[in-house]
Write a protein that holds these residues in place. Structure first.
Motif, PDB file in Angstrom:
ATOM      1  N   CYS A   2      -8.820  -3.050   6.961  1.00 22.13           N
ATOM      2  CA  CYS A   2      -8.465  -2.691   5.579  1.00 22.13           C
ATOM      3  C   CYS A   2      -8.115  -1.212   5.497  1.00 22.13           C
ATOM      4  CB  CYS A   2      -9.591  -3.056   4.617  1.00 22.13           C
ATOM      5  SG  CYS A   2     -11.217  -2.391   5.038  1.00 22.13           S
TER       6      CYS A   2
ATOM      7  N   ASP B 243      -5.150   0.106   4.682  1.00 20.62           N
ATOM      8  CA  ASP B 243      -4.373   0.333   3.462  1.00 20.62           C
ATOM      9  C   ASP B 243      -4.033  -1.039   2.901  1.00 20.62           C
ATOM     10  OD1 ASP B 243      -2.577   0.901   1.460  1.00 20.62           O
ATOM     11  OD2 ASP B 243      -1.149   1.988   2.732  1.00 20.62           O
TER      12      ASP B 243
ATOM     13  N   SER C 252      -2.729  -1.491  -0.288  1.00 19.17           N
ATOM     14  CA  SER C 252      -1.923  -1.312  -1.488  1.00 19.17           C
ATOM     15  C   SER C 252      -0.817  -2.349  -1.615  1.00 19.17           C
ATOM     16  CB  SER C 252      -1.324   0.102  -1.520  1.00 19.17           C
ATOM     17  OG  SER C 252      -0.544   0.353  -0.365  1.00 19.17           O
TER      18      SER C 252
ATOM     19  N   PRO D 225      -3.974  -7.872  -7.012  1.00 20.47           N
ATOM     20  CA  PRO D 225      -5.356  -8.296  -7.292  1.00 20.47           C
ATOM     21  C   PRO D 225      -5.574  -9.777  -7.021  1.00 20.47           C
ATOM     22  CG  PRO D 225      -4.588  -6.809  -9.002  1.00 20.47           C
ATOM     23  CD  PRO D 225      -3.401  -7.099  -8.133  1.00 20.47           C
TER      24      PRO D 225
ATOM     25  N   ASP E 123      -9.663   1.584   2.963  1.00 20.97           N
ATOM     26  CA  ASP E 123      -9.317   0.970   1.679  1.00 20.97           C
ATOM     27  C   ASP E 123     -10.259  -0.169   1.295  1.00 20.97           C
ATOM     28  OD1 ASP E 123      -7.710   1.426  -0.474  1.00 20.97           O
ATOM     29  OD2 ASP E 123      -6.007   0.238   0.229  1.00 20.97           O
TER      30      ASP E 123
ATOM     31  N   ASP F 265     -12.699  -0.115  -0.714  1.00 16.36           N
ATOM     32  CA  ASP F 265     -12.972  -0.091  -2.150  1.00 16.36           C
ATOM     33  C   ASP F 265     -11.907  -0.840  -2.950  1.00 16.36           C
ATOM     34  OD1 ASP F 265     -14.997   1.480  -1.259  1.00 16.36           O
ATOM     35  OD2 ASP F 265     -14.524   3.233  -2.464  1.00 16.36           O
ATOM     36  N   ARG F 266     -10.651  -0.776  -2.494  1.00 17.70           N
ATOM     37  CA  ARG F 266      -9.590  -1.494  -3.202  1.00 17.70           C
ATOM     38  C   ARG F 266      -9.855  -3.001  -3.173  1.00 17.70           C
ATOM     39  NH1 ARG F 266      -4.278   0.070  -4.407  1.00 17.70           N
ATOM     40  NH2 ARG F 266      -4.429   1.815  -2.941  1.00 17.70           N
TER      41      ARG F 266
ATOM     42  N   ARG G 141     -13.176  -3.625  -5.582  1.00 24.12           N
ATOM     43  CA  ARG G 141     -13.114  -3.317  -7.008  1.00 24.12           C
ATOM     44  C   ARG G 141     -12.865  -4.552  -7.890  1.00 24.12           C
ATOM     45  NH1 ARG G 141     -13.856  -3.246 -11.243  1.00 24.12           N
ATOM     46  NH2 ARG G 141     -13.261  -1.863 -12.952  1.00 24.12           N
TER      47      ARG G 141
END
Length: 341
Positions: A34, A36, A38, A42, A63, A65-66, A69
């Motif tokens: 993980c 990146d 982006s 979701p 990443d 946390d992405r 979240r």
């Protein structure tokens, strides 16, 4: 054979490592690293059921946390598999946030961590939102008879411990068998397409008895009260062939022990994602940094007998030299790479 597994290298050959794998007609997905995320919506992030972490260098782990979240506030269990020390790193990562209002959140988020050590059984931990992600010890994991660490739907996850100056895991995701519905036979029998076919394939995969009833319906709203047919009368609608395999190998030194473990893990893979940061002329730099060269990546792929190679983790020092990089991998692999797409 129509492929079931659809892997996607999220950041191309030069970006931070992350591979998203989804299976056709299955809700869950698997994520390798993980660095990146982006590129994922979701909706895609919510589908991830297993996160496979090779190691905790920042470009493979930054990443997280992405991913987490959108899971807060939803009933969800996310399973993580990684090297020794992953549970402690995850605990400290989660404790860097303030969780004083978690009693207001009814939905429970659970993180289950399995650490792959040199020998099983492997330690496991649970971290729950309700307890502000305090670490709870779980019974250790003994891999299955085939060495699988966990299952995601019909897929089985395998791992190998490699050396990158720190433990680094390679992964393989394997479909036990591939099931394909023959559309021509379905039409000849006068039966509809629809969600009932997932139940039919599941019954065939599980080896259920011929008298097992299979509901036949074209739309979900018709499931209740749908007519049922015995499995024995429907078996010939489903073709059975060997399952697909995807392997992911990154960040390990080119040593005999690492090569043997990597080849064994990737053997027969339909697609092998493999790092190749350095050109062959820079083998000394690759050895110093405990990474592979293009030549080593191609040789490992050829020895493992994989069908398709997807190289990644190209060092930024070779900006503008991707054609030469690919040419060296192809020469070592013995055939052209399939273009990205």
């Amino acid at each position: 054979m129509r492929p079931t597994l659809h892997p996607r290298l999220l950041n191309g050959r030069t970006g931070d490592p992350a591979v998203f794998v989804e299976a056709m007609h299955a809700p869950g997905a698997v994520l390798f690293d993980c660095g990146d995320l982006s590129a994922l919506s979701p909706g895609h992030l919510l589908r991830v059921e297993a996160l496979c972490v090779s190691h905790a260098h920042m470009d493979h782990w930054a990443d997280l946390d992405r991913l987490l979240r959108p899971l807060v506030g939803r009933e969800k269990t996310l399973r993580l598999v990684g090297p020794p020390g992953l549970a402690a790193r995850l605990h400290h990562r989660m404790r860097s946030y303030t969780w004083n209002l978690v009693d207001r959140i009814a939905a429970e988020l659970v993180l289950e961590v399995t650490e792959v050590h040199p020998a099983p059984p492997f330690p496991r931990s649970r971290l729950r939102l309700r307890t502000a992600f305090a670490a709870e010890e779980m019974p250790p994991l003994a891999p299955g008879p085939d060495g699988a660490l966990l299952t995601v739907g019909a897929l089985r996850l395998h791992a190998a411990l490699l050396d990158h100056g720190t433990p680094s895991l390679g992964f393989a995701l394997r479909e036990a068998v591939h099931l394909n519905v023959w559309r021509s036979r379905l039409d000849a029998a006068g039966l509809p397409t629809g969600p009932w076919l997932a139940g039919l394939k599941a019954a065939v995969a599980a080896g259920l008895a011929d008298d097992h009833p299979v509901p036949v319906f074209a739309r979900p709203a018709e499931a209740r009260g749908a007519p049922r047919r015995p499995l024995g009368a429907l078996r010939d609608l489903v073709g059975v062939s060997p399952g697909q395999r995807i392997a992911y190998l990154t960040d390990f030194a080119d040593t005999p022990a690492n090569r043997a473990a990597a080849i064994d893990l990737a053997r027969g893979a339909d697609t092998l994602f493999i790092e190749a940061p350095f050109l062959a002329a820079d083998a000394a730099i690759a050895a110093d940094r405990m990474h592979l060269t293009t030549a080593a990546a191609g040789v490992i792929a050829r020895a493992a007998g994989v069908r398709r190679v997807e190289p990644f983790h190209l060092s930024p020092r070779y900006h503008g030299q991707e054609a030469a990089w690919i040419s060296e991998i192809e020469a070592a692999f013995g055939r052209p790479l399939v273009p990205q797409g």
